[in-house]
Write a protein that holds these residues in place. Structure first.
Motif, PDB file in Angstrom:
ATOM      1  N   TRP A  67       0.605  -1.129   0.180  1.00 43.81           N
ATOM      2  CA  TRP A  67      -0.054   0.262  -0.009  1.00 43.81           C
ATOM      3  C   TRP A  67       0.823   1.158   0.016  1.00 43.81           C
ATOM      4  O   TRP A  67       0.549   2.356  -0.535  1.00 43.81           O
ATOM      5  CB  TRP A  67      -0.895  -0.049   1.176  1.00 43.81           C
ATOM      6  N   ARG A 105       3.933   1.706  -1.105  1.00 46.05           N
ATOM      7  CA  ARG A 105       4.594   1.669  -2.358  1.00 46.05           C
ATOM      8  C   ARG A 105       3.666   2.256  -3.422  1.00 46.05           C
ATOM      9  O   ARG A 105       4.197   2.661  -4.733  1.00 46.05           O
ATOM     10  CB  ARG A 105       5.420   0.377  -2.548  1.00 46.05           C
ATOM     11  N   SER A 106       2.368   1.988  -3.239  1.00 49.66           N
ATOM     12  CA  SER A 106       1.457   2.175  -4.306  1.00 49.66           C
ATOM     13  C   SER A 106       1.156   3.665  -4.347  1.00 49.66           C
ATOM     14  O   SER A 106       0.433   4.266  -5.334  1.00 49.66           O
ATOM     15  CB  SER A 106       0.270   1.477  -4.192  1.00 49.66           C
TER      16      SER A 106
END
Length: 170
Positions: A46, A48-49
């Motif tokens: 999450w 990294r997104s």
């Protein structure tokens, strides 16, 4: 009056940033250990997104929440609760820097897309390189290596002595 306060402000700022730099030397290994032992795969995915600016907002949360620990620790020390103040400072600073280190590791590429952040990080990297090039830093690093080696030897001796004691009782 400004002539007097300006150097004092610079000295206080330098002390403040030096304290963070010293703690960063400790938090790096702790942060890497946490990264190896605690996966948190969904949370990591999450984080990294996130796009660059939400990553910056998330990166700022530990600093905003834990930075007020320093004045609280100073207040405790000033009111005679020196051990409580020192413990508060150490725990708060270590927690803040470990969280910031982990978040930076996960969001570095996105944060570097923000021009102001990239510029500030460049200045930080220059200051860190200068600090590490000083004689004082080299002396402290040598002393810490010596202390670490001494502790490792003492630990090995204790473990060896304990195992001899246990085997001699059998």
């Amino acid at each position: 009056m400004k002539r007097i306060l300006k150097p004092v402000a610079y000295i206080l700022a330098a002390i403040y940033f030096l304290a963070d730099a010293v703690f960063m030397a400790v938090t790096g290994p702790i942060s890497r250990w946490i990264g190896r032992h605690f996966e948190f795969k969904r949370l990591r995915a999450w984080i990294r997104s996130l796009p660059p600016y939400p990553s910056l907002a998330l990166f700022s949360v530990p600093v905003i929440i834990l930075e007020p620990i320093k004045p609280v620790a100073a207040y405790l020390a000033a009111t005679g609760q020196v051990l409580s103040g020192a413990a508060t400072f150490l725990v708060g600073e270590l927690l803040k820097l470990v969280l910031v280190e982990r978040l930076f590791h996960l969001t570095r590429d996105k944060l570097m897309r923000i021009p102001a952040f990239a510029w500030a990080y460049g200045k930080f990297a220059e200051m860190r390189a200068w600090l590490r090039a000083t004689e004082a830093w080299r002396v402290v690093r040598a002393l810490s290596r010596t202390a670490r080696d001494y502790v490792a030897r003492a630990r090995a001796w204790l473990v060896g002595s304990f195992s001899k004691l246990v085997t001699s009782r059998d």
